[in-house]
Structure formats: C-alpha cells, structure tokens
Design an enzyme around this catalytic site. Sequence first.
Site, PDB file in Angstrom:
ATOM      1  N   SER A 121       0.807  -1.226   0.000  1.00 16.86           N
ATOM      2  CA  SER A 121       0.000   0.000   0.000  1.00 16.86           C
ATOM      3  C   SER A 121       0.838   1.274   0.000  1.00 16.86           C
ATOM      4  CB  SER A 121      -0.931   0.006   1.214  1.00 16.86           C
ATOM      5  OG  SER A 121      -0.189   0.018   2.420  1.00 16.86           O
ATOM      6  N   LYS A 123      -6.349   3.557   8.700  1.00 21.41           N
ATOM      7  CA  LYS A 123      -5.423   4.542   8.128  1.00 21.41           C
ATOM      8  C   LYS A 123      -6.001   5.950   8.201  1.00 21.41           C
ATOM      9  CE  LYS A 123      -3.347   1.156   4.995  1.00 21.41           C
ATOM     10  NZ  LYS A 123      -3.135   0.730   3.599  1.00 21.41           N
TER      11      LYS A 123
END
Length: 834
Positions: free
Chosen positions: A718, A761
Amino acid sequence: MFNLFDDVTSQLELKDALPAELPILPLRGTVAFPFIIMPLSIGVPRSTKLIKSAVKNDSLIGLVVSREPEVDEPGPDQLYQTGVVARIHRVVRSEKDTLQVIVQGVERFKIDTWKQTDPFLTAKISIEPDIIEDGQEMEIEALRRRILELSSTIIQYMPSIPNEITEFLDQVEDSRIIVYTIASNMRMDFQDRLNVLIEDSLRDKMALLVRLMNHELEVLEIGQRIRSETQEELDKTQREFYLRQQLKAIQKELGEEDEQAIFTEYRQKIEAAGMPEEAEKEALRELSRMEKLQPQSAEYGVIQAYLDWMVELPWSNLTKDNLDIVHAREVLDTDHYDIKDVKERILEYLAVRKLRLERKMDDEPIEPGREQDRAGGSILLFVGPPGVGKTSLGRSIARALGREFTRMSLGGVRDEAEIRGHRRTYIGAMPGRIIQAIKRVKTRNPVFMLDEVDKIGADWRGDPSSALLEVLDPQQNYAFRDHYLDVDFDLSQVMFIATANTLDTIPPPLRDRMEIIRLDGYTEYEKIEIAKNYLVPRQIKANGLLENEIQYTEEGLRQIIRDHTREAGVRSLEREIGRISRKVATKLTSGELVIQDEEKTDEVQSIIIGPDEVREFLGKPKFLFEAAIRTEKAGVATGLAVTPIGGDVLFVEAACMPGKDQLTLTGQLGDVMKESAQIARSYIRAHAHELNIDSEKFNNVDIHLHVPAGAIPKDGPSAGVTMVTALVSLLTERPVRSEVGMTGEISLQGQVLPIGGLKQKILAAHRVGLKTVIFPKRNEADLDDVPEDVRKDMTFYTVEFLEEVLEHALSPAVSLDDAFEEAVEIPSVEMALN
C-alpha cells in the site's frame, strides 16, 4: 451316580431270549449303554405310542441315536445303525403330557432291515456283543487295571462321587460292565460316548476309554491347581481383610479418619455430580481401584486427585441467561461507548436464545449420532489494536447475560498440554487450562475469553492452535476430551470470545471457526467522550479523590490526547489521566489545596485541568507531528499504514546523487515493499516525458529511497503511491502538500489498486492532523465505516490512476521569485511550530 442291575446274572441270561424284531425309539442328544439304567423324557407322539405299546405287551425296545437331533420324528436314514436293546422298568406321566421312562440297556445290536415306520419305527435286528479276539486276554486285563487306576484317581478329584465306587469296580470281573459304567458317568463329549458304543472290539473300546480318561484327568488336575491357587489368593485376601479390619479399629481408637467414610463420601459426590454415563462409570471404576489400595500407595494419591477433579467439575450446573434485551443494551451502553457492531451481535444472540426457549426448541430430543446439530455456544473473535476495550468488553457481555466470566491468556503458550491437559501417567499431571477455568467458575456455560489468540506459539511440544480447533468448533466441542479426564466434557454451552491484535498470525483453520468482529481505533471525539464518561471517573475513584475535587475540561483532555498519546485505543490516555490524578492527590494531602469551609472538610477547592494544567503536570509534549516541516522540501511524501496496534503515519524520503542509475532501499523494508519501489521507479522512467522529467537524468544519478524508523520492519504494497509521489516530487522539485496523506498499491500501467485497513489509516491521519487523504477508488465503499465526525473534518480523493494522485498531492510549480519569498518565510514557520 452309578446305576447297575442288582442281579447282573439275570441280565445276562435275558440276552438269550432277545427277539429278532424290535420297536425302535430314537434318542436325541444322549447315548444308551448296555447294563446301564437311564431316565428318558418322552414327548413326541410317535415315541409315546411306542412306549405305550411296549408296556402293554411287556416287550423290549431298541434305543438308537439320531443323526439329526433337531428332527422330532427322524426316519430310518436319519438314525445310526448301532443301538442298545433296553427293558422298560417304570413309566410315569408328568403334568405336561410327557412320559418319564426308566430303562436299562441289555445288549448292543445292529439293524438289519427296517420293517415299518407307522405308527412307530420297527426293525429286524441282530445282537452284536463286543468282540474279544483270541490272544487279547492279557492286553484286555492290562487295560482293565489301567482303567481302574484312572477311575480311582479321577474319583479323588470329584467329591460328589463316594469312594465306595472304587471298591465296587474292583470287585467287578466283567470288563464290559466296567467300561460302560465309567463311560456313562464320566464327563465326555457326545461324539466320544457314541464312539465308545459303536466300537466293536472290546480292546479298542477300552483303549479309547483310557485316552478319554487320561484327557479328563489332565483337565481335573489343571482345575485342581487353579482352585488351589485361587484358594491361596482368597486366603491372602481374607488375611488382608482381617488385618484391615484390625487397622480400622486401631485408627478409630486413635481418632484417625475412617477410610470407609472417605469412599462413601466420594460415592455420594459422584452420584450428586450429575455426570454423563461415561464419566460416572469411569469415576466409579477409579473409586473401586482406590478402595483396594493402601493409603500409603503412590497410586492412591493419583486416583484421589483424579476423583477430586471429577466431582468438582460442573457437569450439569448451568447459569440461567438473563434474556432481557433492554437490560443487556443498558449494561453494554453503560460499560462501553459506541462499538455498535459488537452490541448488535450480543443482542442478536440473546434474541435467538429467547426464541428457542420460548418455543422449547432446546427440549427437542437429539437423534443418536446427530449431537453436532444441537444449538451450541457462539464463538466471537474481537480483532483490534491494544486499548480499544476487547477484554473489558468480554466482562460486560458476561454481566449483560448474567453469566460467569473467566479469562485465559494464550500469549506465548507453546505446549499443547496447556489446552488438552497431561495424561495421568505423568507425575504431577493436571487437566488443561480449559477444564481448570470451567472448574473455577463452577458453571458449564460461562463467557470464556481467550486473550491474545494471535500470539500462540508452536514448537516440539505441539501446536496449541491445533488443539483449539476442537475447542472452538461448535460441531465438535460438545464432546471435548481432556487428556487428564479421558472422558467427554460438553463445552457447547460455553460462549467463547477470542481477542487478537491482528489476523495474520492466526492459522486459517482456526480463524475459520470464529465470527470476526473488528474493533478499530477511536477518533479524537470518541476518546474525549470515553475519557469523560469512563476513564476520568474511574481514575478519580482509584486515586481516592472526590468528583468535586478535580475536573477535566474538554480542551485539557484534547491536549492530553494530541500531545501525550498516540494510539488507536485509550490505554495510554487513561494512564496519563491517572498521572494527573495522583499529582492532584499529592497536592491535596500536602495542604496545597485550600479548604473553603472548615466545618465541611469534604468541600475543597476544585482544580480544573485545562491545557495549562496538563503542561504543568505532564511536562512537555511527547508527540509532535512534523509533516509540515518534513514535506517542505521536495522528495518527501506522507503515507498511511496499518500495524498490529492500529493505523499509523509514515514518511517516504527520496534523494538523488551522481552515480550510475542504481536504486538503494533502506528502512528495513520487506520484499513486497521493495518490489513496490522497483515498480515506482520503472513507472517514472516509462512516463518521464509526461511527468516533465529529463529521461537522460536517470543515467547519471543514483536514487536512494528511505522509510524512517529503520528499527521497525515494514512490508506491504500500500506504500506504492507514496513512493511514486516522493520520487516524482524529488525529480520535479515540487514539494508534497503537507496536509495530504495517501495509500494505495500501484501497477506498472499506473493504476491505483485497492488496499486493506482504510478505516484504521484514515483514523491515524485524523489523529495526527492531516486534512486530506488520497486512496483507491475501489475502496470508496469502505469510507462508510469511517465515523461521521471524521468524514466531516477531512477531504477525501478517490483515484484510479497515478496521474490523479500526483495532481492532488504535489504542490504546483512556482516561479523563482515565489520560491525566494517562500524560502524567506521558512524561519518564521519553524518558530511557529516550535
């Protein structure tokens, strides 16, 4: 008993008048011998007619053995050809229309031809006495003496036969009478008796009898030896019993505990424990063994410890569930803020239980072999970072259900025996921790929390996670078998709740058996609410303070959260609140707080904990987010990541230097992250023209890509968009916007691929003050999981291609004059941040 005619001479004379034709009576399962009296039970109609006719005519009959005893009226071809002429002495009619007949054999005969079959069998016969060949007299005499010796020895082993029989046989001169007398009374098989009768030669007949008698003697000798050994053991047991009785009397005089009372008490406890049939049978078997042992024996103590476990386990004790949905909701709301998913799942469980009880579905009988179809307990897995309330939530669930609560920490467990227990063959063996916990709570349906299930180890002692497969499978745990107990224990009513920080380390088969519920980190607003409603009151009470002695403002709590904690949960926040509360308690006890009313000593001046007081009590801030400073230069981008303790923010730094087109990667990166860096570099080189980068520049420089916090391992795809952004920022000399965080996997074609953990996140970005988050468009649906207050406070860009990422992340190109003015203003910015 031996049955002979008193007048043998008259019997022998009778043979001279034997008829040539006789009625034939079939015998089933028995053999008649000459000279021997025997009883017969006659019930077959044909045989009854024969007896009546013989009695009426005072005639003799022929006794012949049937080849097929199961046939009531056998035909001529179903009978042996050798039989015995017999005389009827007495006939008695019994109550069941049967005739009890006493007959005596006269002589052997053989059937020549059959005369008739109705109303009974008749045949023409010829008398066949036993044959004595010339020259066999001495051998027959030797066999006679041997038979008498053997009979005398056999009679000694048979107390039911009087010793006078031996003297009688010694006086009998006719060897045939001796042979038939012994054959009719000695224990032997039916076929052996028939062979004795059929044998024509007297010598061979006597030899056969000797062999049979030798065999019988050997059997009797072995039986006598067994009886002797048994008697010796019995005498020993009786002696021990006598000594035990004396010992009991001595112990009673000394006031010592009565052993029998212990056994009686155990037996009563076993009966009252409500064990299943298998467990009760095993417990009684062990108790029976224990009764035969001395208390000083080591095995005695092992069995006693086993029985203690068996009688103390809650085999049938169930806690009644509180199925009030309103009450359960109140308890869960009182103990925990938000976490709606978990609360809804518990309420669903209660609703199902309530319906099943109201409709009596649990009372329906279960078919044998279908026990796995029963409605078992639920198995939940709470996954989330530390401090979000996973363990405390288990206690709240138990309180809402009205059940007992027990907890077992699995962190660092490496031995399978911790789950299944040790076998009793080992010294100091004990049941596994599952059974131990069930015994402590004294109920078979507690809320059982398995903490840190993701931290189970495995080594040469076994794999505990594999042992948990049976425990956490509703289709199997109704018959959980602990190695120590070695009987089935029903765990199907237990509500298992497991906790973990991450799913990655949990084996897939174990993960598949649990219903996963995620507990992500809290937002700043949620932390403030949790602190006001739960943490502050708890710490005030824990530190001996009163509510009117200390008050926390919302601004003070916010400063603690921002400057002194950086976590997904609230554990550190509570710790810092506790620090402040202890310092206030110190001021109170040292007299620094002034009492307003001397008569009401419990009314003191309250201290308000605001931002200034937080700085006073906790000192300088522990955490400063420096995104503005870190990203003011080109080549630095802010990425978002997920760790076992929640979401986090990381920086990707890029630098170039004269060289030969080499790429250096540092920061303890994993293989996947290294591949992302290679993809980012290849994409930039392939699209250098569109990005306004001189392609010749790559041939003369080396690029160094670094992710700070090098002591911490990092991996995952990611960070791809962050690496591309950092490299493009470096090569185009355009800084990345300081308020932007980003996440997403990349492909060589420039596509932005979906990632996991978006909620964590975004919460991490919000926690550190970022205002904009860029993430893949295919993760747009995950934005619904983000709390509404966070969504309102931030800006989100969903992207499909890297061009969109660079458009939103990079600052616009500036002229030289604008760049000079910004450089002049940098010191003032740094001062403001400091």
